[in-house]
Design a protein around this motif. Structure first.
Motif, PDB file in Angstrom:
ATOM      1  N   GLU A  86     -17.586 -11.440 -21.822  1.00 53.60           N
ATOM      2  CA  GLU A  86     -16.568 -10.502 -21.354  1.00 53.60           C
ATOM      3  C   GLU A  86     -16.746  -9.139 -22.013  1.00 53.60           C
ATOM      4  OE1 GLU A  86     -13.018 -13.660 -20.227  1.00 53.60           O
ATOM      5  OE2 GLU A  86     -12.855 -12.526 -22.105  1.00 53.60           O
ATOM      6  N   MET A  87     -16.287  -8.095 -21.303  1.00 51.28           N
ATOM      7  CA  MET A  87     -16.437  -6.729 -21.783  1.00 51.28           C
ATOM      8  C   MET A  87     -15.083  -6.044 -21.860  1.00 51.28           C
ATOM      9  SD  MET A  87     -16.419  -3.258 -20.988  1.00 51.28           S
ATOM     10  CE  MET A  87     -16.671  -3.001 -19.238  1.00 51.28           C
ATOM     11  N   LEU A  88     -14.833  -5.386 -23.000  1.00 48.78           N
ATOM     12  CA  LEU A  88     -13.636  -4.577 -23.203  1.00 48.78           C
ATOM     13  C   LEU A  88     -14.014  -3.106 -23.154  1.00 48.78           C
ATOM     14  CD1 LEU A  88     -10.721  -3.884 -24.138  1.00 48.78           C
ATOM     15  CD2 LEU A  88     -11.518  -4.289 -26.497  1.00 48.78           C
ATOM     16  N   PHE A  89     -13.341  -2.348 -22.283  1.00 47.46           N
ATOM     17  CA  PHE A  89     -13.499  -0.891 -22.285  1.00 47.46           C
ATOM     18  C   PHE A  89     -12.472  -0.301 -23.238  1.00 47.46           C
ATOM     19  CE2 PHE A  89     -11.836   3.182 -20.412  1.00 47.46           C
ATOM     20  CZ  PHE A  89     -12.847   3.987 -20.912  1.00 47.46           C
ATOM     21  N   MET A  90     -12.966   0.393 -24.289  1.00 49.48           N
ATOM     22  CA  MET A  90     -12.110   1.099 -25.236  1.00 49.48           C
ATOM     23  C   MET A  90     -12.293   2.598 -25.036  1.00 49.48           C
ATOM     24  SD  MET A  90     -12.125  -0.924 -28.870  1.00 49.48           S
ATOM     25  CE  MET A  90     -13.909  -0.921 -29.081  1.00 49.48           C
ATOM     26  N   PRO A  91     -11.259   3.290 -24.592  1.00 49.30           N
ATOM     27  CA  PRO A  91     -11.379   4.736 -24.386  1.00 49.30           C
ATOM     28  C   PRO A  91     -11.585   5.487 -25.696  1.00 49.30           C
ATOM     29  CG  PRO A  91      -9.502   3.828 -23.172  1.00 49.30           C
ATOM     30  CD  PRO A  91      -9.977   2.764 -24.108  1.00 49.30           C
ATOM     31  N   GLU A  92     -11.969   6.744 -25.557  1.00 48.80           N
ATOM     32  CA  GLU A  92     -12.356   7.531 -26.717  1.00 48.80           C
ATOM     33  C   GLU A  92     -11.207   7.713 -27.715  1.00 48.80           C
ATOM     34  OE1 GLU A  92     -12.476  11.955 -24.829  1.00 48.80           O
ATOM     35  OE2 GLU A  92     -13.642  10.420 -23.785  1.00 48.80           O
TER      36      GLU A  92
END
Length: 289
Positions: free
Chosen positions: A210-216
């Motif tokens: 699974e992949m987590l997108f963490m914004p800047e």
């Protein structure tokens, strides 16, 4: 802290990702982005041990910052094979942090695909992270304010993340990228750290692939529920203000902090920790210590 579950999707189009998550800078877990990668079936601790077992890797634990430590200086080194054997046989606080194993073992690059998801990913910086059961990564944000695609493999990892506007509640240490290291983010003591009661963020458990997108600029605290490892792909910040902050952190802040450690020693670390406490409460009008 007030934490909500990170939204999840099985798959997503490039257009939907940009519109619903990248532009508004909201996190999301994409469950099946790696389903067609060789890594989905191949990547395990055993596989890494087989192909990279003789590599000497830097290790970090959860000891408090010491003035003698350089910026991101490892606490120990070990052969990858021996480290993975340790992960599989007993609990350990040792972690591999920000190690470019892809550069050391180029064949790993054949196992994954660069996602076409609307981010201009930095091809030179695929980083791997390893940890044993219950090992923790202290609450911090990244020096370069990158947008991050964080993939997990082999087991389960808990991720607590908070937007940059929550910094005022997190006892941020001056001239650093971390909160107070003596805060237990698994079980916060709100009597000692009352500002944390107001912090709002997100939580999820990442499973294999699974992949987590963490914004800047997002704060993140990671805990390995089981032994495992993760990979981060990075893209430079899209906001000019965050790009400027990243440049300051890399070119000025970390060098200034290292200089002050050499000049003032442990007194510099202690002074920063006290300021994190005092200034957080002062800004929020909290008078009780």
């Amino acid at each position: 802290m007030r934490l909500q579950k990170i939204p999840r999707v099985k798959t997503i189009s490039k257009e939907d990702f940009i519109e619903n998550y990248l532009r508004p800078q909201k996190p999301v877990v994409i469950e099946q982005l790696t389903a067609d990668w060789d890594a989905f079936n191949k990547w395990s601790l055993e596989y890494i041990s087989e192909i990279a077992g003789d590599k000497i890797v830097p290790l970090y634990d959860d000891r408090p910052v010491d003035y003698k430590d350089g910026f991101n200086e490892p606490h120990a080194k070990m052969r990858m094979k021996d480290y993975i054997d340790l992960l599989k046989t007993e609990p350990t606080d040792y972690r591999i942090f920000l190690y470019n194993l892809m550069k050391e073992v180029p064949q790993l690059q054949k196992d994954f695909k660069w996602p076409d998801i609307g981010l201009c990913l930095v091809k030179q910086l695929p980083m791997l992270f390893f940890g044993g059961a219950n090992s923790k990564v202290f609450m911090h944000f990244d020096i370069d304010y990158s947008n991050i695609l964080h993939f997990h493999f082999h087991g389960k990892k808990r991720c607590v993340i908070l937007p940059p506007d929550q910094s005022k509640y997190l006892y941020k240490v001056p001239h650093a990228l971390i909160s107070r290291e003596d805060i237990d983010f698994d079980n916060p003591d709100y009597k000692k750290w009352p500002a944390l009661k107001y912090a709002e963020g997100y939580v999820t458990d990442l499973n294999h692939g699974e992949m987590l997108f963490m914004p800047e600029g997002y704060w993140h605290y990671m805990k390995y529920v089981t032994p495992g490892f993760s990979m981060s792909l990075r893209a430079f910040p899209r906001k000019f203000s965050n790009l400027a902050k990243a440049a300051y952190n890399v070119l000025v802040m970390r060098h200034y902090d290292n200089l002050m450690r050499r000049v003032q020693g442990q007194a510099w670390i202690d002074k920063k920790n006290e300021k994190a406490f005092v200034e957080t409460h002062k800004k929020l009008g909290i008078t009780k210590r």
